[in-house]
Design a protein around this motif. Structure first.
Motif, PDB file in Angstrom:
ATOM      1  N   MET A 129       1.514 -29.643  22.077  1.00 28.49           N
ATOM      2  CA  MET A 129       1.393 -28.362  21.407  1.00 28.49           C
ATOM      3  C   MET A 129       2.474 -28.275  20.336  1.00 28.49           C
ATOM      4  O   MET A 129       3.620 -28.630  20.554  1.00 28.49           O
ATOM      5  CB  MET A 129       1.561 -27.244  22.442  1.00 28.49           C
ATOM      6  N   SER A 130       2.103 -27.772  19.182  1.00 28.20           N
ATOM      7  CA  SER A 130       3.036 -27.684  18.067  1.00 28.20           C
ATOM      8  C   SER A 130       4.041 -26.546  18.271  1.00 28.20           C
ATOM      9  O   SER A 130       3.794 -25.607  19.035  1.00 28.20           O
ATOM     10  CB  SER A 130       2.273 -27.453  16.764  1.00 28.20           C
ATOM     11  N   SER A 131       5.154 -26.643  17.550  1.00 26.66           N
ATOM     12  CA  SER A 131       6.176 -25.598  17.650  1.00 26.66           C
ATOM     13  C   SER A 131       5.635 -24.271  17.103  1.00 26.66           C
ATOM     14  O   SER A 131       5.970 -23.200  17.622  1.00 26.66           O
ATOM     15  CB  SER A 131       7.441 -26.007  16.910  1.00 26.66           C
ATOM     16  N   GLY A 132       4.797 -24.326  16.091  1.00 29.99           N
ATOM     17  CA  GLY A 132       4.199 -23.105  15.547  1.00 29.99           C
ATOM     18  C   GLY A 132       3.320 -22.406  16.567  1.00 29.99           C
ATOM     19  O   GLY A 132       3.356 -21.176  16.705  1.00 29.99           O
ATOM     20  N   ARG A 133       2.545 -23.178  17.291  1.00 32.58           N
ATOM     21  CA  ARG A 133       1.681 -22.602  18.319  1.00 32.58           C
ATOM     22  C   ARG A 133       2.519 -22.018  19.460  1.00 32.58           C
ATOM     23  O   ARG A 133       2.210 -20.947  19.972  1.00 32.58           O
ATOM     24  CB  ARG A 133       0.722 -23.648  18.850  1.00 32.58           C
ATOM     25  N   ARG A 134       3.568 -22.721  19.837  1.00 34.27           N
ATOM     26  CA  ARG A 134       4.466 -22.202  20.881  1.00 34.27           C
ATOM     27  C   ARG A 134       5.078 -20.867  20.454  1.00 34.27           C
ATOM     28  O   ARG A 134       5.179 -19.940  21.235  1.00 34.27           O
ATOM     29  CB  ARG A 134       5.578 -23.201  21.173  1.00 34.27           C
ATOM     30  N   TYR A 135       5.509 -20.830  19.188  1.00 35.54           N
ATOM     31  CA  TYR A 135       6.107 -19.592  18.686  1.00 35.54           C
ATOM     32  C   TYR A 135       5.088 -18.457  18.682  1.00 35.54           C
ATOM     33  O   TYR A 135       5.392 -17.332  19.077  1.00 35.54           O
ATOM     34  CB  TYR A 135       6.684 -19.796  17.279  1.00 35.54           C
ATOM     35  N   LEU A 136       3.882 -18.741  18.252  1.00 35.91           N
ATOM     36  CA  LEU A 136       2.834 -17.718  18.217  1.00 35.91           C
ATOM     37  C   LEU A 136       2.541 -17.182  19.622  1.00 35.91           C
ATOM     38  O   LEU A 136       2.431 -15.968  19.812  1.00 35.91           O
ATOM     39  CB  LEU A 136       1.570 -18.276  17.578  1.00 35.91           C
ATOM     40  N   ILE A 137       2.436 -18.068  20.591  1.00 31.70           N
ATOM     41  CA  ILE A 137       2.184 -17.642  21.973  1.00 31.70           C
ATOM     42  C   ILE A 137       3.336 -16.788  22.485  1.00 31.70           C
ATOM     43  O   ILE A 137       3.129 -15.727  23.073  1.00 31.70           O
ATOM     44  CB  ILE A 137       1.937 -18.867  22.878  1.00 31.70           C
ATOM     45  N   GLY A 138       4.566 -17.231  22.248  1.00 30.33           N
ATOM     46  CA  GLY A 138       5.732 -16.450  22.675  1.00 30.33           C
ATOM     47  C   GLY A 138       5.816 -15.115  21.971  1.00 30.33           C
ATOM     48  O   GLY A 138       6.150 -14.093  22.571  1.00 30.33           O
ATOM     49  N   PHE A 139       5.492 -15.114  20.682  1.00 32.97           N
ATOM     50  CA  PHE A 139       5.511 -13.884  19.896  1.00 32.97           C
ATOM     51  C   PHE A 139       4.526 -12.867  20.465  1.00 32.97           C
ATOM     52  O   PHE A 139       4.856 -11.695  20.650  1.00 32.97           O
ATOM     53  CB  PHE A 139       5.184 -14.203  18.434  1.00 32.97           C
ATOM     54  N   VAL A 140       3.321 -13.322  20.739  1.00 35.98           N
ATOM     55  CA  VAL A 140       2.297 -12.435  21.303  1.00 35.98           C
ATOM     56  C   VAL A 140       2.734 -11.927  22.673  1.00 35.98           C
ATOM     57  O   VAL A 140       2.551 -10.746  22.990  1.00 35.98           O
ATOM     58  CB  VAL A 140       0.927 -13.144  21.366  1.00 35.98           C
ATOM     59  N   LEU A 141       3.342 -12.789  23.473  1.00 39.34           N
ATOM     60  CA  LEU A 141       3.827 -12.372  24.787  1.00 39.34           C
ATOM     61  C   LEU A 141       4.894 -11.284  24.666  1.00 39.34           C
ATOM     62  O   LEU A 141       4.846 -10.269  25.369  1.00 39.34           O
ATOM     63  CB  LEU A 141       4.369 -13.575  25.556  1.00 39.34           C
ATOM     64  N   VAL A 142       5.845 -11.464  23.761  1.00 37.61           N
ATOM     65  CA  VAL A 142       6.877 -10.441  23.539  1.00 37.61           C
ATOM     66  C   VAL A 142       6.243  -9.146  23.045  1.00 37.61           C
ATOM     67  O   VAL A 142       6.623  -8.051  23.485  1.00 37.61           O
ATOM     68  CB  VAL A 142       7.961 -10.953  22.552  1.00 37.61           C
ATOM     69  N   ALA A 143       5.272  -9.239  22.147  1.00 37.16           N
ATOM     70  CA  ALA A 143       4.589  -8.041  21.639  1.00 37.16           C
ATOM     71  C   ALA A 143       3.877  -7.303  22.766  1.00 37.16           C
ATOM     72  O   ALA A 143       3.949  -6.066  22.852  1.00 37.16           O
ATOM     73  CB  ALA A 143       3.590  -8.424  20.543  1.00 37.16           C
ATOM     74  N   LEU A 144       3.205  -8.036  23.640  1.00 36.75           N
ATOM     75  CA  LEU A 144       2.509  -7.397  24.764  1.00 36.75           C
ATOM     76  C   LEU A 144       3.484  -6.750  25.744  1.00 36.75           C
ATOM     77  O   LEU A 144       3.233  -5.639  26.229  1.00 36.75           O
ATOM     78  CB  LEU A 144       1.627  -8.419  25.486  1.00 36.75           C
ATOM     79  N   ILE A 145       4.579  -7.424  26.011  1.00 31.22           N
ATOM     80  CA  ILE A 145       5.590  -6.837  26.901  1.00 31.22           C
ATOM     81  C   ILE A 145       6.170  -5.574  26.275  1.00 31.22           C
ATOM     82  O   ILE A 145       6.330  -4.546  26.941  1.00 31.22           O
ATOM     83  CB  ILE A 145       6.694  -7.862  27.230  1.00 31.22           C
TER      84      ILE A 145
END
Length: 122
Positions: A1-17
């Motif tokens: 998995m690319s670093s961009g995809r990891r960041y996007l997933i983490g970003f969405v997780l933080v937004a949902l929290i």
């Protein structure tokens, strides 16, 4: 998995929290916390992406330092102008903004560490 995809997933997780916390708190603080989270996400999205894209490049430290200055400036502008202008309570608004920025900075650190693992200096 690319670093961009990891960041996007983490970003969405933080937004949902952040959205979950804003929805969960008592109604008097909902606006302050919601706006704090939203401002943090809007500021961090381009800065984090820019930082992640510069991992392993010569400009990384400059990008990271510039991003930190922008984040501090946003905190100052929010504290001195936005919060008073909208009549928000200072602690919840700035607390939510700060926690959002720090959570996404930690995400950047984790991704940067993962991407640079095993690299040695020339």
């Amino acid at each position: 998995m690319s670093s961009g995809r990891r960041y996007l997933i983490g970003f969405v997780l933080v937004a949902l929290i952040g959205a979950g916390i804003a929805a969960w708190v008592r109604s008097e603080l909902r606006d302050e916390i919601g706006w704090g989270v939203l401002i943090g996400l809007l500021v961090q999205a381009p800065l984090g992406w820019w930082t992640i894209r510069s991992i392993g490049k010569r400009r990384f430290l400059s990008v990271w330092a510039g991003g930190m200055l922008v984040r501090l400036l946003v905190l100052a502008i929010s504290g001195f102008f936005l919060v008073p202008a909208f009549g928000w309570e200072m602690a919840p608004a700035l607390g939510a903004l700060l926690v959002t920025l720090v959570a996404l900075l930690v995400l950047e650190i984790v991704i940067a560490m993962r991407e640079t693992r095993g690299l040695t200096r020339p």
